[in-house]
Design an enzyme around this catalytic site. Structure first.
Site, PDB file in Angstrom:
ATOM      1  N   GLU A   1      -9.427  -9.877  -7.618  1.00  0.00           N
ATOM      2  CA  GLU A   1      -8.482  -8.777  -7.437  1.00  0.00           C
ATOM      3  C   GLU A   1      -7.367  -8.821  -8.486  1.00  0.00           C
ATOM      4  O   GLU A   1      -6.948  -7.779  -9.000  1.00  0.00           O
ATOM      5  CB  GLU A   1      -7.929  -8.802  -6.005  1.00  0.00           C
ATOM      6  CG  GLU A   1      -9.020  -8.433  -4.997  1.00  0.00           C
ATOM      7  CD  GLU A   1      -8.695  -8.769  -3.547  1.00  0.00           C
ATOM      8  OE1 GLU A   1      -7.590  -9.275  -3.262  1.00  0.00           O
ATOM      9  OE2 GLU A   1      -9.568  -8.509  -2.687  1.00  0.00           O
TER      10      GLU A   1
ATOM     11  N   ARG B   1      -1.520 -14.453   3.570  1.00  0.00           N
ATOM     12  CA  ARG B   1      -2.254 -13.844   4.693  1.00  0.00           C
ATOM     13  C   ARG B   1      -1.513 -14.090   6.017  1.00  0.00           C
ATOM     14  O   ARG B   1      -1.466 -13.231   6.883  1.00  0.00           O
ATOM     15  CB  ARG B   1      -3.670 -14.417   4.795  1.00  0.00           C
ATOM     16  CG  ARG B   1      -4.614 -13.995   3.686  1.00  0.00           C
ATOM     17  CD  ARG B   1      -5.205 -12.631   3.884  1.00  0.00           C
ATOM     18  NE  ARG B   1      -6.198 -12.549   4.928  1.00  0.00           N
ATOM     19  CZ  ARG B   1      -6.994 -11.502   5.101  1.00  0.00           C
ATOM     20  NH1 ARG B   1      -6.899 -10.451   4.275  1.00  0.00           N
ATOM     21  NH2 ARG B   1      -7.866 -11.469   6.076  1.00  0.00           N
TER      22      ARG B   1
ATOM     23  N   TYR C   1     -12.394  -2.200  -2.981  1.00  0.00           N
ATOM     24  CA  TYR C   1     -12.908  -2.238  -1.612  1.00  0.00           C
ATOM     25  C   TYR C   1     -14.435  -2.157  -1.543  1.00  0.00           C
ATOM     26  O   TYR C   1     -14.983  -1.719  -0.523  1.00  0.00           O
ATOM     27  CB  TYR C   1     -12.259  -1.130  -0.783  1.00  0.00           C
ATOM     28  CG  TYR C   1     -10.824  -1.435  -0.387  1.00  0.00           C
ATOM     29  CD1 TYR C   1     -10.523  -2.566   0.391  1.00  0.00           C
ATOM     30  CD2 TYR C   1      -9.769  -0.618  -0.775  1.00  0.00           C
ATOM     31  CE1 TYR C   1      -9.212  -2.860   0.757  1.00  0.00           C
ATOM     32  CE2 TYR C   1      -8.455  -0.912  -0.405  1.00  0.00           C
ATOM     33  CZ  TYR C   1      -8.186  -2.032   0.365  1.00  0.00           C
ATOM     34  OH  TYR C   1      -6.896  -2.326   0.736  1.00  0.00           O
TER      35      TYR C   1
ATOM     36  N   LYS D   1       0.838  -1.196   0.000  1.00  0.00           N
ATOM     37  CA  LYS D   1       0.000   0.000   0.000  1.00  0.00           C
ATOM     38  C   LYS D   1       0.882   1.258   0.000  1.00  0.00           C
ATOM     39  O   LYS D   1       2.102   1.171   0.221  1.00  0.00           O
ATOM     40  CB  LYS D   1      -0.916  -0.037   1.230  1.00  0.00           C
ATOM     41  CG  LYS D   1      -1.906  -1.215   1.220  1.00  0.00           C
ATOM     42  CD  LYS D   1      -2.802  -1.177   2.455  1.00  0.00           C
ATOM     43  CE  LYS D   1      -3.813  -2.316   2.468  1.00  0.00           C
ATOM     44  NZ  LYS D   1      -4.744  -2.216   3.625  1.00  0.00           N
TER      45      LYS D   1
ATOM     46  N   ASN E   1      -1.795   0.074   6.965  1.00  0.00           N
ATOM     47  CA  ASN E   1      -1.233  -1.172   7.494  1.00  0.00           C
ATOM     48  C   ASN E   1      -0.394  -1.937   6.475  1.00  0.00           C
ATOM     49  O   ASN E   1      -0.373  -3.158   6.449  1.00  0.00           O
ATOM     50  CB  ASN E   1      -2.341  -2.041   8.095  1.00  0.00           C
ATOM     51  CG  ASN E   1      -3.376  -2.451   7.066  1.00  0.00           C
ATOM     52  OD1 ASN E   1      -3.259  -2.098   5.899  1.00  0.00           O
ATOM     53  ND2 ASN E   1      -4.375  -3.208   7.485  1.00  0.00           N
TER      54      ASN E   1
ATOM     55  N   HIS F   1      -1.749  -5.382   1.467  1.00  0.00           N
ATOM     56  CA  HIS F   1      -3.024  -6.073   1.272  1.00  0.00           C
ATOM     57  C   HIS F   1      -2.759  -7.489   0.803  1.00  0.00           C
ATOM     58  O   HIS F   1      -1.839  -7.719   0.022  1.00  0.00           O
ATOM     59  CB  HIS F   1      -3.855  -5.347   0.202  1.00  0.00           C
ATOM     60  CG  HIS F   1      -5.036  -6.147  -0.265  1.00  0.00           C
ATOM     61  ND1 HIS F   1      -6.241  -6.125   0.403  1.00  0.00           N
ATOM     62  CD2 HIS F   1      -5.189  -7.017  -1.289  1.00  0.00           C
ATOM     63  CE1 HIS F   1      -7.090  -6.957  -0.211  1.00  0.00           C
ATOM     64  NE2 HIS F   1      -6.468  -7.496  -1.240  1.00  0.00           N
TER      65      HIS F   1
END
Ligand SMILES: Nc1nc2c(ncn2[C@@H]2O[C@H](COP(=O)(O)OP(=O)(O)O)[C@@H](O)[C@H]2O)c(=O)[nH]1
Ligand SMILES: [Mg+2]
Length: 137
Positions: A126, A85, A49, A9, A112, A115
């Protein structure tokens, strides 16, 4: 063999952490299969999103994710969605465990760092948002 979508990000790019994110995923054994540097448009951000449209943090999230270059990527490997993840860590860096990217490298919840797709279906959706088929090798 499966693939997943991972994106550094804008905070991660600004802080010079692109190499760190890629390095950790590569060292785990995931193979980099697609990569670009883009400033995400508000339209693309809204599609990415869409599931969070009604959340209180939505406007802040869209403002942040369009605030500078991001690095969208495709990684391939065994159980790539789950593995990415787990290396990324919990959404809120306060709760992300040490050893994860979010656990080691940040403290803010909106900003954060990275992604990662949360399911195989999300990953394919995505990947298609950010990459043409011929851009993935
Ligand atoms: N400010 C704020 N941002 C949030 C919150 N939950 C999620 N976000 C942001 O929205 C992104 C998408 O949320 P989500 O899909 O639930 O988390 P992820 O899959 O771990 O990235 C997160 O990565 C954060 O950047 C929240 O409670 N507050
Ligand atoms: Mg998510």
């Amino acid at each position: 063999m499966t693939r997943t979508f991972v994106m550094v990000k804008p905070d991660g790019v600004r802080r010079g952490l692109v190499g760190e994110v890629i390095g950790r995923l590569e060292k785990k054994g995931l193979r980099l299969a697609g990569l670009k540097l883009v400033v995400i448009s508000p339209e693309l951000a809204a599609r990415h999103y869409a599931e969070h449209r009604d959340k209180p943090f939505y406007d802040e999230l869209i403002r942040f994710i369009t605030s500078g270059p991001s690095v969208p990527m495709v990684f391939a490997g065994r159980e790539a969605v789950v593995v990415a993840r787990s290396l990324i860590g919990a959404t809120d860096p306060v709760h992300a465990l040490p050893g994860t990217l979010r656990g080691d490298l940040g403290l803010a919840i909106t900003e954060n760092l990275v992604h990662g797709s949360d399911s195989q279906e999300s990953a394919e959706r995505e990947i298609a948002l950010y990459f043409a088929p011929e851009e993935i090798v």
